[in-house]
Design an enzyme around this catalytic site. Structure first.
Site, PDB file in Angstrom:
ATOM      1  N   ASP A   8     -21.744  22.046  69.058  1.00  0.00           N
ATOM      2  CA  ASP A   8     -21.879  20.602  68.827  1.00  0.00           C
ATOM      3  C   ASP A   8     -21.072  20.161  67.600  1.00  0.00           C
ATOM      4  OD1 ASP A   8     -23.258  18.978  70.632  1.00  0.00           O
ATOM      5  OD2 ASP A   8     -25.217  19.678  69.963  1.00  0.00           O
ATOM      6  N   LYS A  14     -25.802  18.339  81.361  1.00  0.00           N
ATOM      7  CA  LYS A  14     -25.014  19.410  80.733  1.00  0.00           C
ATOM      8  C   LYS A  14     -25.164  20.711  81.527  1.00  0.00           C
ATOM      9  CE  LYS A  14     -25.503  17.375  76.131  1.00  0.00           C
ATOM     10  NZ  LYS A  14     -26.084  17.420  74.780  1.00  0.00           N
ATOM     11  N   GLN A  29     -30.740  19.781  71.155  1.00  0.00           N
ATOM     12  CA  GLN A  29     -30.624  18.397  71.612  1.00  0.00           C
ATOM     13  C   GLN A  29     -31.321  17.462  70.615  1.00  0.00           C
ATOM     14  OE1 GLN A  29     -28.756  17.477  74.194  1.00  0.00           O
ATOM     15  NE2 GLN A  29     -29.223  15.317  73.936  1.00  0.00           N
TER      16      GLN A  29
END
Ligand code: GUN
Length: 282
Positions: free
Chosen positions: A117, A50, A94
């Site tokens: 997200d 990412k 994460q």
């Protein structure tokens, strides 16, 4: 018949090129905060991917890499600081988090306007109501984009999902339902799963079991989306046995080069959108 390959890598590159062009042309500098707790091997790789992709398209990242034993208060404090930092446009934590942390409580602390997200209940709730959330989760968004390259009209399509996770199965089911699909969500407790998968016009495998889906699981001419990233005998493979199904399916996403690159591209597109949103340009 040999299945058409849905080239996620190529579609992702086009999306990333568009972001790069826009950030450079308008002088925008979106910034993504990434919170990583511990040293899970897969998470370290995902986060590095990412960051590298973000840099290439003019999106800055700031990584908060915390020790495995970080406590809840410390994590919430970092999120609060990111929420109030005007230079940070998007925040991701994460997953998975270490077992002593309650991921719902942590995610729920992220400002919905920075939740790139798309995991915050404000955003998932709006999606459920078929309203426009600030952000939709990256993997389902990427999957929808890939499906639409094959099926422009999804109305009435019979879609079966294997896996009911917060990250993939649940938001994807909602997106598909919002497009008038008939959606079946299967999971580890589903009985006679093959009976269901073999009726699917579109089958999405997100169960994390290497090569689980075989030829006798699918319908002739099905569109297959493989979310799995597994390692078997040192080789990367998906949840669908590519070689076994390739002559029966109409289209399939490869592993690697399918869903994975699309997820990264969609996260960065969300981060770009977060920048626009917070600068009154959306
Ligand atoms: N772990 C696996 N996929 C994802 C994702 O899309 N976002 C986050 N935050 N964690 C993940």
């Amino acid at each position: 018949m040999t299945a058409e390959i849905i080239d996620g890598k190529k579609i992702a590159q086009e999306i990333l090129a568009d972001i790069k062009y826009k950030t450079a042309d308008f002088g925008y500098a979106p910034k993504l905060a990434i919170v990583l707790v511990g040293n899970d091997d897969a998470s370290l790789i995902y986060v590095r991917n990412k960051q590298k992709a973000a840099e290439r398209v003019g999106i800055q990242t700031v990584l908060f890499h915390l020790k495995e034993d970080t406590n809840e208060n410390k994590l919430l404090e970092i999120i609060d600081n990111c929420n109030s930092d005007d230079t940070i446009n998007g925040i991701i934590v994460q997953l998975p988090l270490p077992a002593h942390l309650n991921s719902n409580k942590i995610i729920n602390r992220i400002s919905p306007q920075k939740d790139v997200d798309g995991f915050h209940p404000y955003n998932t709730g709006l999606l459920q109501n078929n309203e426009e959330p600030f952000f939709v989760a990256a993997t389902p968004l990427g999957i929808m984009t890939m499906i639409k390259t094959i099926c422009s009209d999804l109305s009435g399509k019979n879609v079966v999902l294997i896996g009911a996770s917060l990250i993939v199965g649940r938001p994807l089911a909602t997106l598909l339902l919002n497009q008038e699909c008939t959606v079946t969500i299967t999971h580890i407790h589903t009985q006679n799963i093959k009976e269901l998968t073999s009726k699917a016009d579109i089958l999405v495998a997100a169960c994390g079991v290497a090569n689980m889906v075989k030829k006798d699981w699918i319908k002739n001419g099905a569109v297959l989306i493989d979310v799995g990233i597994n390692r078997e005998n040192g080789k990367l493979c998906g949840d669908i046995d590519f070689d076994d199904v390739k002559d029966k399916a109409a289209a399939i996403t490869p592993v690697p080069g399918g869903v994975g690159p699309m997820t990264v591209a969609m996260l960065l597109q969300n981060t770009y959108r977060a920048y626009l949103l917070q600068h009154g340009k959306l």
